[in-house]
Design a protein around this motif. Sequence first.
Motif, PDB file in Angstrom:
ATOM      1  N   PRO A 147       0.805  -1.218   0.000  1.00 47.31           N
ATOM      2  CA  PRO A 147       0.000   0.000   0.000  1.00 47.31           C
ATOM      3  C   PRO A 147       0.843   1.275   0.000  1.00 47.31           C
ATOM      4  CG  PRO A 147       0.035  -0.990   2.182  1.00 47.31           C
ATOM      5  CD  PRO A 147       0.774  -1.930   1.285  1.00 47.31           C
ATOM      6  N   ASP A 148       2.124   1.160   0.350  1.00 47.99           N
ATOM      7  CA  ASP A 148       2.977   2.349   0.459  1.00 47.99           C
ATOM      8  C   ASP A 148       4.417   1.892   0.210  1.00 47.99           C
ATOM      9  OD1 ASP A 148       4.687   4.334   1.383  1.00 47.99           O
ATOM     10  OD2 ASP A 148       3.374   4.927   3.030  1.00 47.99           O
ATOM     11  N   GLU A 149       4.948   2.237  -0.961  1.00 47.53           N
ATOM     12  CA  GLU A 149       6.282   1.724  -1.319  1.00 47.53           C
ATOM     13  C   GLU A 149       7.373   2.261  -0.402  1.00 47.53           C
ATOM     14  OE1 GLU A 149       6.913   2.449  -5.485  1.00 47.53           O
ATOM     15  OE2 GLU A 149       5.749   0.682  -6.055  1.00 47.53           O
ATOM     16  N   ASP A 150       7.240   3.523   0.005  1.00 52.87           N
ATOM     17  CA  ASP A 150       8.293   4.078   0.865  1.00 52.87           C
ATOM     18  C   ASP A 150       8.340   3.336   2.205  1.00 52.87           C
ATOM     19  OD1 ASP A 150       9.231   5.905  -0.967  1.00 52.87           O
ATOM     20  OD2 ASP A 150       7.698   7.376  -0.450  1.00 52.87           O
ATOM     21  N   LEU A 151       7.166   2.985   2.708  1.00 55.11           N
ATOM     22  CA  LEU A 151       7.119   2.219   3.965  1.00 55.11           C
ATOM     23  C   LEU A 151       7.749   0.839   3.757  1.00 55.11           C
ATOM     24  CD1 LEU A 151       6.104   2.017   6.908  1.00 55.11           C
ATOM     25  CD2 LEU A 151       3.915   1.188   6.003  1.00 55.11           C
ATOM     26  N   PHE A 152       7.470   0.237   2.617  1.00 53.66           N
ATOM     27  CA  PHE A 152       8.045  -1.068   2.267  1.00 53.66           C
ATOM     28  C   PHE A 152       9.587  -0.985   2.262  1.00 53.66           C
ATOM     29  CE2 PHE A 152       9.561  -3.555  -1.493  1.00 53.66           C
ATOM     30  CZ  PHE A 152       9.396  -4.832  -0.997  1.00 53.66           C
ATOM     31  N   PHE A 153      10.140   0.052   1.595  1.00 53.93           N
ATOM     32  CA  PHE A 153      11.600   0.197   1.543  1.00 53.93           C
ATOM     33  C   PHE A 153      12.186   0.411   2.937  1.00 53.93           C
ATOM     34  CE2 PHE A 153      10.553   2.368  -2.683  1.00 53.93           C
ATOM     35  CZ  PHE A 153      10.536   1.151  -3.344  1.00 53.93           C
ATOM     36  N   GLN A 154      11.475   1.223   3.717  1.00 56.67           N
ATOM     37  CA  GLN A 154      11.929   1.522   5.083  1.00 56.67           C
ATOM     38  C   GLN A 154      11.969   0.234   5.907  1.00 56.67           C
ATOM     39  OE1 GLN A 154       9.220   4.367   6.801  1.00 56.67           O
ATOM     40  NE2 GLN A 154      10.600   4.790   8.495  1.00 56.67           N
ATOM     41  N   LEU A 155      10.943  -0.550   5.734  1.00 51.46           N
ATOM     42  CA  LEU A 155      10.831  -1.794   6.488  1.00 51.46           C
ATOM     43  C   LEU A 155      11.914  -2.802   6.078  1.00 51.46           C
ATOM     44  CD1 LEU A 155       7.277  -2.868   7.217  1.00 51.46           C
ATOM     45  CD2 LEU A 155       9.035  -4.580   7.088  1.00 51.46           C
ATOM     46  N   VAL A 156      12.158  -2.877   4.774  1.00 50.40           N
ATOM     47  CA  VAL A 156      13.195  -3.786   4.288  1.00 50.40           C
ATOM     48  C   VAL A 156      14.546  -3.354   4.847  1.00 50.40           C
ATOM     49  CG1 VAL A 156      14.493  -4.443   2.213  1.00 50.40           C
ATOM     50  CG2 VAL A 156      11.991  -4.456   2.157  1.00 50.40           C
ATOM     51  N   ARG A 157      14.820  -2.064   4.747  1.00 51.12           N
ATOM     52  CA  ARG A 157      16.111  -1.555   5.226  1.00 51.12           C
ATOM     53  C   ARG A 157      16.280  -1.826   6.727  1.00 51.12           C
ATOM     54  NH1 ARG A 157      18.996   3.697   2.910  1.00 51.12           N
ATOM     55  NH2 ARG A 157      20.433   2.205   2.024  1.00 51.12           N
ATOM     56  N   ALA A 158      15.227  -1.566   7.488  1.00 49.71           N
ATOM     57  CA  ALA A 158      15.288  -1.763   8.947  1.00 49.71           C
ATOM     58  C   ALA A 158      15.477  -3.246   9.287  1.00 49.71           C
ATOM     59  CB  ALA A 158      14.010  -1.228   9.598  1.00 49.71           C
ATOM     60  N   SER A 159      14.898  -4.121   8.489  1.00 48.59           N
ATOM     61  CA  SER A 159      14.995  -5.555   8.774  1.00 48.59           C
ATOM     62  C   SER A 159      16.421  -6.066   8.588  1.00 48.59           C
ATOM     63  CB  SER A 159      14.076  -6.349   7.836  1.00 48.59           C
ATOM     64  OG  SER A 159      12.760  -5.919   7.989  1.00 48.59           O
ATOM     65  N   PHE A 160      17.176  -5.409   7.710  1.00 53.16           N
ATOM     66  CA  PHE A 160      18.547  -5.861   7.443  1.00 53.16           C
ATOM     67  C   PHE A 160      19.592  -4.998   8.153  1.00 53.16           C
ATOM     68  CE2 PHE A 160      16.366  -7.802   3.897  1.00 53.16           C
ATOM     69  CZ  PHE A 160      16.984  -9.035   3.824  1.00 53.16           C
ATOM     70  N   ALA A 161      19.124  -4.008   8.907  1.00 56.96           N
ATOM     71  CA  ALA A 161      20.075  -3.037   9.460  1.00 56.96           C
ATOM     72  C   ALA A 161      21.086  -3.702  10.384  1.00 56.96           C
ATOM     73  CB  ALA A 161      19.323  -1.934  10.190  1.00 56.96           C
ATOM     74  N   ASN A 162      20.658  -4.734  11.054  1.00 60.03           N
ATOM     75  CA  ASN A 162      21.595  -5.450  11.906  1.00 60.03           C
ATOM     76  C   ASN A 162      21.321  -6.939  11.753  1.00 60.03           C
ATOM     77  OD1 ASN A 162      23.101  -6.622  13.921  1.00 60.03           O
ATOM     78  ND2 ASN A 162      22.872  -4.847  15.277  1.00 60.03           N
ATOM     79  N   ARG A 163      22.176  -7.581  10.958  1.00 58.83           N
ATOM     80  CA  ARG A 163      21.911  -8.960  10.557  1.00 58.83           C
ATOM     81  C   ARG A 163      21.853  -9.939  11.723  1.00 58.83           C
ATOM     82  NH1 ARG A 163      22.616 -11.320   5.526  1.00 58.83           N
ATOM     83  NH2 ARG A 163      22.414  -9.800   3.871  1.00 58.83           N
TER      84      ARG A 163
END
Length: 295
Positions: free
Chosen positions: A221-237
């Motif tokens: 529903p919101d691509e920017d939120l999707f990108f933010q979420l992806v980035r946050a999920s990988f921020a600390n492996r």
Amino acid sequence: MDRTSGRWIRETLAAHDLRLHKALGQNFLVDANIRDQIVGACQLTPADVVVEIGPGLGALTGRLAESVRLVLALEYDRGLHALLTADPPGENVIPVLGDARSVNFDDLAATYTDGEYGRGGKPCKVVGNLPYYLTGNLLWRLLVERVNASLMVFMVQLEASGRLLATPGDREAGALTAVVQYYCRTELVRRVPRTVFHPAPAVDSAVVRLLKRETPPVEVPDEDLFFQLVRASFANRRKKLANSLAVHMPDFSRETWVRLLSAAGIDPDRRGETLRLSEFADLTGLAFRERRGER
Ligand code: SAM
């Protein structure tokens, strides 16, 4: 003149007293067959406008220019840009002095085509034998800023090609994997040994092709939120997903993230690299509704 000739490259650099900058990833291609395979992978047509990132001494540039309307050759190094300007490898090559980290690619294409290409216009193609330090951030930016490009062909470090070609959920996957797969179909064009560069880098490379999808494989529903979420999920492996999200997207508490992850059928103790694209999309949908106060 063959701009992939090692001898020509060495003589030209010496004649103009140009020093190579390792930090700028200046490893020049000295193999005409590989050059032709890269250019072949670009599926060029006479109407195409190509932005070439890091033309250097023009190894790819002239060959690209033979098949298209215009090549905008974006080079950061002043010395190399001056050389390319003094002796461009085609009448339809425009050497542009600029930084691929900050240039607006759509404006660039629009500027030199009176608005026919670029944002709101026709898509261009983006090609480059990339300096390795640039790959991750550049690709992220090209995709997340939705640069109007139908196809991208890049030579990248072999290890980086693994991340681009992986499927989200694979061990090699990173944040970029998910974003690339969201926007593009990816293909390995070929592996490239380190020996075909002057000077030879410490690692092998690969050429990859990214073809922009008509529609993404998942709906968000919101691509920017999707990108933010992806980035946050990988921020600390090493961090578990709920912890990583709580730290990097603190709009929601850890408890809320645990609830949202559970509602999406995702174990909050999993790690970002194990998530499939559909799981990222489901979580984005839930976070989107939570943010709007809908539960
Ligand atoms: N295309 C040439 C070839 O294949 O031989 C040169 C490729 S070399 C790997 C990378 C090129 O990118 C160099 O010419 C370097 O100066 C340029 N470069 C480095 N950083 C850049 C940046 N931020 N923006 C644009 N070009 C950059």
